[in-house]
Motif scaffolding. Sequence first.
Motif, PDB file in Angstrom:
ATOM      1  N   VAL A  70      16.949  27.881   7.282  1.00 33.96           N
ATOM      2  CA  VAL A  70      16.407  26.590   7.713  1.00 33.96           C
ATOM      3  C   VAL A  70      17.537  25.564   7.686  1.00 33.96           C
ATOM      4  O   VAL A  70      18.198  25.384   6.656  1.00 33.96           O
ATOM      5  CB  VAL A  70      15.251  26.120   6.812  1.00 33.96           C
ATOM      6  N   ILE A  71      17.750  24.919   8.824  1.00 35.11           N
ATOM      7  CA  ILE A  71      18.757  23.858   8.931  1.00 35.11           C
ATOM      8  C   ILE A  71      18.030  22.525   9.004  1.00 35.11           C
ATOM      9  O   ILE A  71      17.325  22.250   9.980  1.00 35.11           O
ATOM     10  CB  ILE A  71      19.648  24.050  10.172  1.00 35.11           C
ATOM     11  N   PHE A  72      18.181  21.724   7.976  1.00 32.55           N
ATOM     12  CA  PHE A  72      17.549  20.411   7.927  1.00 32.55           C
ATOM     13  C   PHE A  72      18.513  19.343   8.418  1.00 32.55           C
ATOM     14  O   PHE A  72      19.682  19.318   8.010  1.00 32.55           O
ATOM     15  CB  PHE A  72      17.160  20.038   6.483  1.00 32.55           C
ATOM     16  N   ASP A  73      18.032  18.447   9.283  1.00 31.39           N
ATOM     17  CA  ASP A  73      18.712  17.172   9.432  1.00 31.39           C
ATOM     18  C   ASP A  73      18.519  16.427   8.114  1.00 31.39           C
ATOM     19  O   ASP A  73      17.627  16.770   7.330  1.00 31.39           O
ATOM     20  CB  ASP A  73      18.101  16.394  10.600  1.00 31.39           C
ATOM     21  N   CYS A  74      19.326  15.441   7.846  1.00 30.40           N
ATOM     22  CA  CYS A  74      19.212  14.733   6.565  1.00 30.40           C
ATOM     23  C   CYS A  74      18.418  13.433   6.687  1.00 30.40           C
ATOM     24  O   CYS A  74      17.326  13.304   6.160  1.00 30.40           O
ATOM     25  CB  CYS A  74      20.597  14.461   5.986  1.00 30.40           C
ATOM     26  N   ASP A  75      18.976  12.461   7.421  1.00 34.01           N
ATOM     27  CA  ASP A  75      18.346  11.145   7.505  1.00 34.01           C
ATOM     28  C   ASP A  75      17.031  11.218   8.265  1.00 34.01           C
ATOM     29  O   ASP A  75      16.985  11.663   9.415  1.00 34.01           O
ATOM     30  CB  ASP A  75      19.286  10.164   8.197  1.00 34.01           C
ATOM     31  N   ASP A 102      14.303   9.571   3.246  1.00 35.52           N
ATOM     32  CA  ASP A 102      13.575   8.600   4.078  1.00 35.52           C
ATOM     33  C   ASP A 102      14.442   7.354   4.242  1.00 35.52           C
ATOM     34  O   ASP A 102      14.147   6.281   3.743  1.00 35.52           O
ATOM     35  CB  ASP A 102      12.244   8.249   3.423  1.00 35.52           C
ATOM     36  N   SER A 103      15.514   7.539   5.003  1.00 33.83           N
ATOM     37  CA  SER A 103      16.582   6.540   5.051  1.00 33.83           C
ATOM     38  C   SER A 103      16.648   5.734   6.327  1.00 33.83           C
ATOM     39  O   SER A 103      17.375   4.730   6.391  1.00 33.83           O
ATOM     40  CB  SER A 103      17.934   7.264   4.890  1.00 33.83           C
ATOM     41  N   GLU A 104      15.936   6.144   7.357  1.00 34.48           N
ATOM     42  CA  GLU A 104      16.173   5.542   8.669  1.00 34.48           C
ATOM     43  C   GLU A 104      15.771   4.074   8.731  1.00 34.48           C
ATOM     44  O   GLU A 104      16.425   3.280   9.404  1.00 34.48           O
ATOM     45  CB  GLU A 104      15.458   6.345   9.760  1.00 34.48           C
ATOM     46  N   SER A 134      24.370  13.992  11.457  1.00 31.88           N
ATOM     47  CA  SER A 134      25.314  13.145  12.178  1.00 31.88           C
ATOM     48  C   SER A 134      25.978  12.122  11.270  1.00 31.88           C
ATOM     49  O   SER A 134      26.946  11.482  11.664  1.00 31.88           O
ATOM     50  CB  SER A 134      24.596  12.416  13.323  1.00 31.88           C
ATOM     51  N   SER A 135      25.453  11.951  10.064  1.00 35.64           N
ATOM     52  CA  SER A 135      26.038  10.995   9.125  1.00 35.64           C
ATOM     53  C   SER A 135      27.336  11.541   8.546  1.00 35.64           C
ATOM     54  O   SER A 135      27.608  12.733   8.613  1.00 35.64           O
ATOM     55  CB  SER A 135      25.050  10.698   7.998  1.00 35.64           C
ATOM     56  N   SER A 136      28.111  10.643   7.944  1.00 29.23           N
ATOM     57  CA  SER A 136      29.380  11.047   7.342  1.00 29.23           C
ATOM     58  C   SER A 136      29.128  11.824   6.054  1.00 29.23           C
ATOM     59  O   SER A 136      28.071  11.706   5.422  1.00 29.23           O
ATOM     60  CB  SER A 136      30.229   9.815   7.034  1.00 29.23           C
TER      61      SER A 136
END
Length: 223
Positions: A8-13, A18-20, A109-111
Motif C-alpha cells: 500500500v502506497i499512501f500519499d501523506c498530506d 490531516d494537513s491540507e 509531493s511534499s519535501s
Amino acid sequence: MDTNPQLVIFDCDGVVIDSEVISANVLIDKLALLGAQIDMAFVQQHFLGCQFATVAAKINSLLSISIPADFEAQYREQLLQAFERDLTVTQGIKEVLAALKVPCCIATSSSLPRTTKALSVVGLTDVFADKVFTASDVSRGKPAPDLFLHAANRMGMAPEHCLVIEDSYFGVTAAIAANMPVIHYIGGGHISYHNHPVATAYPQVPALTDWNDLTRLMPSIMR
C-alpha cells in the motif's frame, strides 16, 4: 482493481495527516500579503497534490504574481510552526496502519524535511521509518507516474501489485499512469467530494470517506 495488493502506497498530506487545511491557510495568508485573494476551493483545484515548484509556477501563471526569493523558506517555516500547534492524523488511520497485513510506504509531493517533521509530530515516525519517498527523488512529480514507480521499485514490488491511496486529482492521475490500482480518500478535513475533479474525471475510482470502510473495500490487506 487488484483485490490482493501486496503493497500500500499512501500519499501523506490529506491522507495520513490531516494537513491540507493548515497548509492552505498558511499559503492563503502568505499570498494575501502579496495582494492575491484566493480561497480553499482555489487551492484544492489548482495546488492540491503538487510539489512546491509546481505551485510556484501556477501562482505566477494564474495569479500573475512573482513570489519573492524567500517566499518558500518563509512558507515552510510558518507551516512547520502551524504543524506543531495544530497537526493531527486523519481519523482512523493509526488503526488502519496497525491492522495492515501487507507492507506500506509513503509517496508524497511534499519535501522530506516537512514530511519527516509532520510524521514526528503525529507519532508515526517509527511506522514509516525509511519508507518515505518524496518528489525530490524523481525528476517529474505528480501527475507523472515517476514517484509511485520509484516507491514501488524501492519497495521491491511490481506496479500492478501496489495499491495507492490518494486524495488529489494529480495523485490519482499519477497512480493511474503508473498502472496502479487507486482509492480516492475523501475523509480529510479539506475535501468536498461534490464536483471533485477526481469524481468527474475518474468515476471508476472508488472513493473512501471513512478509514473504517477500508476493510470492506480491500479485505485481503486487513487483519
